[in-house]
Design an enzyme around this catalytic site. Structure first.
Site, mmCIF file in Angstrom:
data_model
loop_
_atom_site.group_PDB
_atom_site.id
_atom_site.type_symbol
_atom_site.label_atom_id
_atom_site.label_comp_id
_atom_site.label_asym_id
_atom_site.label_seq_id
_atom_site.Cartn_x
_atom_site.Cartn_y
_atom_site.Cartn_z
ATOM 1 N N HIS A 99 -27.882 -3.491 35.071
ATOM 2 C CA HIS A 99 -27.338 -2.165 35.396
ATOM 3 C C HIS A 99 -26.476 -2.239 36.665
ATOM 4 C CE1 HIS A 99 -27.418 2.260 36.069
ATOM 5 N NE2 HIS A 99 -27.499 1.905 37.345
ATOM 6 N N GLU A 100 -26.969 -2.936 37.693
ATOM 7 C CA GLU A 100 -26.201 -3.049 38.947
ATOM 8 C C GLU A 100 -24.895 -3.805 38.717
ATOM 9 O OE1 GLU A 100 -26.923 -1.104 41.207
ATOM 10 O OE2 GLU A 100 -28.943 -0.626 40.517
ATOM 11 N N HIS A 103 -22.230 -1.518 37.621
ATOM 12 C CA HIS A 103 -21.483 -0.837 38.692
ATOM 13 C C HIS A 103 -20.370 -1.739 39.247
ATOM 14 C CE1 HIS A 103 -23.848 2.749 38.767
ATOM 15 N NE2 HIS A 103 -24.980 2.153 39.126
ATOM 16 N N HIS A 107 -16.268 -0.939 39.278
ATOM 17 C CA HIS A 107 -15.354 -1.028 40.417
ATOM 18 C C HIS A 107 -14.185 -1.937 40.117
ATOM 19 C CE1 HIS A 107 -16.749 1.286 43.855
ATOM 20 N NE2 HIS A 107 -17.942 1.207 43.283
HETATM 21 ZN ZN ZN Z 1 -26.884 2.839 39.050
#
Ligand code: ZN
Length: 218
Positions: A99-100, A103, A107
């Site tokens: 999940h990280e 992110h 970006h």
């Molecule tokens: Zn998150």
């Protein structure tokens, strides 16, 4: 007294939903931190593998203190994983790590909602520190415009929470594309998404309460 008047009742449904969400994420995490991924990759290894697949080799993955403190820091381009997530090969750890990375990919690909979210971070952090000061001062000193500043700041916080939702859902969707043991990961990430929805509902009902209070004062 202001904080204990009947308008508090507006908050109750959202607070109940929030308690259920907290219970759900804790119990789901508890279950999947004990079930290990078949290939035995740790959260760190999963993160690195997905980054490699997406040609994001410049993103660092480091260990950080605290429990569930996992996050991606766009300024330093570093994914920080809590100790358990970093070094464990449980389905819970792999889901959070993936999940990280989601992110980080957002970006790198200039995903539009995260650009808006980042722009709202200063508003939200200033608002969360000062909103009640404005409201309380406004009430005690009988200056309605101070209360209105508080309401305005709180609306900024609500907007931030709402924009956070697509960002979080999208990061989890990106994670699931890259994970093999989907069933557990899906449950983990769905439970995490529910906590964001609950937090947004709490913020919205607080804003409604604030509006109700500021209208009554006039
Ligand atoms: Zn998150």
């Amino acid at each position: 007294m202001y904080l204990f008047d009947s308008s508090f009742l507006i908050l109750i449904p959202a607070l109940i939903i929030s308690a259920i969400a907290q219970f759900k994420i804790k119990s789901t995490y508890h279950k999947y931190e004990k079930i290990y991924s078949k290939k035995g990759f740790t959260g760190y290894e999963v993160a690195k593998a997905i980054l490699r697949e997406n040609n994001l080799n410049d993103v660092k993955v480091l260990e950080t203190k605290g429990k569930l403190s996992d996050h991606y820091d766009p300024r330093s381009n570093i994914i920080r994983l809590s100790r358990d997530v970093y070094s464990d090969s449980s389905i819970a750890s792999c889901s959070i790590a993936a999940h990280e990375v989601g992110h980080a990919i957002q970006h790198a690909s200039n995903y539009f909602p995260i650009t808006i979210r980042d722009a709202l971070v200063p508003v939200a952090s200033f608002g969360s520190k000062s909103v009640w000061i404005f409201v309380m001062l406004g009430i005690f000193l009988s200056i309605p415009s101070l209360v209105q500043v508080g309401v305005f700041l709180f609306a900024g916080i609500v907007l931030f929470q709402i924009v956070t939702l697509p960002v979080e859902f999208n990061a989890s969707r990106r994670a699931l594309v890259n994970l093999e043991e989907m069933k557990g990961a899906k449950k983990m990430l769905r439970a995490a998404a529910f906590t964001y929805v609950a937090a947004t509902l709490v913020a919205i009902s607080q804003l409604i309460r604030l509006l109700a209070l500021s209208n009554r004062r006039r």
